[in-house]
Structures are given as C-alpha cells and as structure tokens.
Design a protein around this motif. Sequence first.
Motif, PDB file in Angstrom:
ATOM      1  N   PHE A 167      66.305  -5.740  45.854  1.00 29.47           N
ATOM      2  CA  PHE A 167      65.159  -4.948  45.560  1.00 29.47           C
ATOM      3  C   PHE A 167      64.936  -3.971  44.299  1.00 29.47           C
ATOM      4  O   PHE A 167      63.971  -4.360  43.756  1.00 29.47           O
ATOM      5  CB  PHE A 167      65.140  -3.619  46.644  1.00 29.47           C
ATOM      6  N   LYS A 206      59.550  -4.676  48.653  1.00 31.44           N
ATOM      7  CA  LYS A 206      60.354  -4.661  49.988  1.00 31.44           C
ATOM      8  C   LYS A 206      60.132  -5.865  50.701  1.00 31.44           C
ATOM      9  O   LYS A 206      61.157  -6.452  51.451  1.00 31.44           O
ATOM     10  CB  LYS A 206      59.715  -3.342  50.824  1.00 31.44           C
ATOM     11  N   MET A 217      63.985  -3.143  57.290  1.00 32.22           N
ATOM     12  CA  MET A 217      63.056  -2.113  56.757  1.00 32.22           C
ATOM     13  C   MET A 217      63.567  -0.851  56.880  1.00 32.22           C
ATOM     14  O   MET A 217      63.087   0.059  56.140  1.00 32.22           O
ATOM     15  CB  MET A 217      61.755  -2.460  57.484  1.00 32.22           C
ATOM     16  N   PHE A 275      65.488   1.013  53.753  1.00 34.79           N
ATOM     17  CA  PHE A 275      64.825   1.787  52.866  1.00 34.79           C
ATOM     18  C   PHE A 275      64.729   3.157  52.745  1.00 34.79           C
ATOM     19  O   PHE A 275      64.572   3.579  51.714  1.00 34.79           O
ATOM     20  CB  PHE A 275      63.433   0.911  52.453  1.00 34.79           C
ATOM     21  N   ILE A 307      62.976   4.521  45.894  1.00 35.96           N
ATOM     22  CA  ILE A 307      62.484   3.830  46.721  1.00 35.96           C
ATOM     23  C   ILE A 307      61.405   4.657  47.754  1.00 35.96           C
ATOM     24  O   ILE A 307      60.199   4.129  47.954  1.00 35.96           O
ATOM     25  CB  ILE A 307      63.402   3.251  47.805  1.00 35.96           C
TER      26      ILE A 307
END
Length: 462
Positions: free
Chosen positions: A190, A196, A218, A221, A249
């Motif tokens: 990332f 993402k 997911m 993150f 992020i």
Amino acid sequence: MKKIRCALYDRVSTDMQVRDGLSLDAQRQALTSYATSHGYEIVDYYSDEGITARKKMQNRKELLRLLSDVKADKIDLILVTKLDRWFRNIKDYHNTQAILEQHNCNWKTIFEEYDTSTANGRFAINIMLSVNENECDRDSDRIREVFAYKRRNGEILSGAHVSFGYKVKDKMFVKDETVSHIVEDFFNHFFTFYSKRKTVNYIMEKYGDLSPAETTLMYMFKNPVYYGHAYGKDNFCESYITKEQFQKIKEMGNLKVYAGNNAPYIFSGLIKCPICGHNFAGYQHKTKRPSGKVYISPVYHCKQKQRSKLLCSGGINIYESTVEKFMLANVETKLAELSNLQMEFRLKVQADTGKDPQLEINKLKSERSRLNILFQKGRISEEYYDSQYDVLSEKIKVCESTLDIATGRSIEPILCAFTGNWKEAYLALDKEHKQAFWHDKIESIHINPDTHKLCGFNFLCK
C-alpha cells in the motif's frame, strides 16, 4: 367458570445459565406444569435468552411483546419462576406494574411467595428488588475493575477479537509468525502504490487460500491495532505500522484514486481546498475541439463542493498537468529553504543550550520507548508510568517546537530522495509510480483562496 388466561415468561442471562443450569427449557417446563395443575389457559410463552434483567426494557424484546398483549387485554395472569427472572430494576418494575394494574393483570412467582395486594407484600418486593439490583451493580463494578486492571497491564479482555496477523500469548496480543509476513507485505504494497483496491487484489492473488477475506483486508486499513492501539491505549501491542502511517491512510479516506482506463490520479488526496480544508478529488474533464476531437484531461476539485454548496462554496478546478509542473519547478527551492531554516534553528538552540535539539529528541523518544516496554512487562506501576510518560512527552514537544520544521521531524530522507538526476528518473515513471512518488514525500499541496493558484506544499517528513 371462565378460565384464567395465563402467560408464561422466562428469562436467562448467559452467565446465570452457565452457573446455575436454570435453562429456558427448565423454566418453561416448571411454569407449564404449574399452569396445567391449576387449570390455567396458557395464552403464549415469552422467552428472553441471554438478557440480564438490568438491561433496559427495550432490549428485552419478549417482555415488550408480553406487555403489548397485556395492553390488548389478552392476559389475566403472568407466571414467572422467581422474582429475579421478572425484574432486577426497581424503576422498570414499577413502570410495568402500572401497566398491569391498568389492565387488571396480575403476576405470580411459582417458586417464591409474593403478594402485591398488601402494603407489607409490596414492601417486601421492593426490598428484594433493591437487593437484586445492588447485586447486579456490584457484579458489574467488579467486572469493570477486572477489565481496567487487564488494560493497565496490557492484557486482552476475555473473548476479545483477534485481528489477522496477531495471536494471543500470555494474555497479550503478539504477532502471529505464521501470517505476519502477509500483513507486512500488505502494508508495504500500500505504501508503495497508495491504492487500497490494488493492495487487496495483490494480497488475494499472491497468497490465495492463505489470504484473509476481502472484507478483512479492507478493515485492516482502518483497524488501529496495527499501529499498536487497543482498548484506548497506544503501544498496547506490537505494531506493523506507525501511528503516522495509520493517520495517512485515514486522511486518504475513500477518495477516488483511479481515472478512466485504470489510470491513477497522481495527486489524489494531497491537494487541500482553500475554502473548506477538505481534500480535492480527481475527475475526467472532456474538451471537444472544433475539429470534433475530444480530449480527456485529469482535473481536481473539492469533493465537498460537488456534494453540496452548503459544505463548500469554492468552485476551483485545477489541471493535473498544472500541479505536476508546479511541483517539479519548486521542490528544490523549497528543500533548500527548509534545510537552511532548520540548520539555523539547530545552531541557535545548540548555542543557547549546548544541546543539539534533534539529537535530544531522538534520545527522549528512546527513553519513552523503554518506558513503554517496562510498563508492558509490569515492572513499573501505572501511576509512575503516567507521570514519566507525560514528562518525557512534554520535553519532546518543547524540543520539537524549537525546530519549527514539520514538528521537528527529520528532512534528511526527503533530501536524499531529491538528489542526482531525480527529475529525469521521475519523468520516466508511469502514472501509478508517479502517484506513489509524491504520496511518499508530500503531505499536502495548497491553493491561494484569493487567486485560486497553487501557492505551496508541505513535505511528509518522518
């Protein structure tokens, strides 16, 4: 004679069910036998499972259904096994009792003797409800104290969810060596491409069955445990990323990163709106020439303006090519200014105090890290930890404020990134790697609110 219409109510909380074995089936069987032996007509069964009597009434769905039937005058009598299966909350009991009296409905415990028709009987019920309520509250206090003690000592709470990449060892979260390489690869990818979707696809394709589900990836993150934060405390467990990386992020949010044909927006999430402060988002601007040919160019504007004029009144649009030219033309000048200014501050502070502030910051941060380790191992008390942590943090803050450059963070990695023929190397990159190049080095790009022109940027110093 008309038969008494009877409702059977049973309730059990999970802890009581384990402790006493008084299951819903056992209560129902006893209630049914009692009703049958007394010739009552059973209207319905009402069962609240895994619900404590100290919970708010709206959480006891079956009790609410029971009261609804009482209001409809379908019930003459409610049978329960014991008073504590009925209520442990005085306020809810009296509210319920008022409803029952309005509709001429009585209640009775089959294993205990309670009489609501006399003053002494009502007094006895209030006494028992107070005792039961106090017992529940004391249990809750004890549980909270245990949980607080565990948190202070870096221990996980019973039944805690274990995030992918971690396991429980000695009542603490530690990295799971069997899958830790997947988590490290996840975050490394990332912070190389800042996408993402591409990161999730990369992990799922590379590791196959070893990869967690897409929803789990997911969630990684936005899960603070990966920078060591849990139960409201930083440095609670081993981390995979820094707190600054986690914030990066978070700031990127769910901005659209890809344009048509999967071409990324190079500066997505970096340009700040001078009106409302939100990030600019990219979109494809189509221009039709007199020849009939259509040109598509990446353009940025405020996403809040796009959503609602009430959120942002700005109408600023800026081409991606304009931003790129501005950055290439001004990076070296900005670096020289920052380098000279930081050096001036460091020399001034060193002359005044005899100490290099940057070296002092590094030393204080090392001491704070050692303090965290001692606390996690239980070698120092929470009181001592809190006092020393605050002292060290304040010293670090003072030292950083004297530098006044990116909150005292070193610009050496940035200086190294822009050496040699960096412009030629940059221009040879594709758009995906150009995007990664800027996101790894730039924190924000700014626009003048009056002229709507680019006016500056901040480096992402570490």
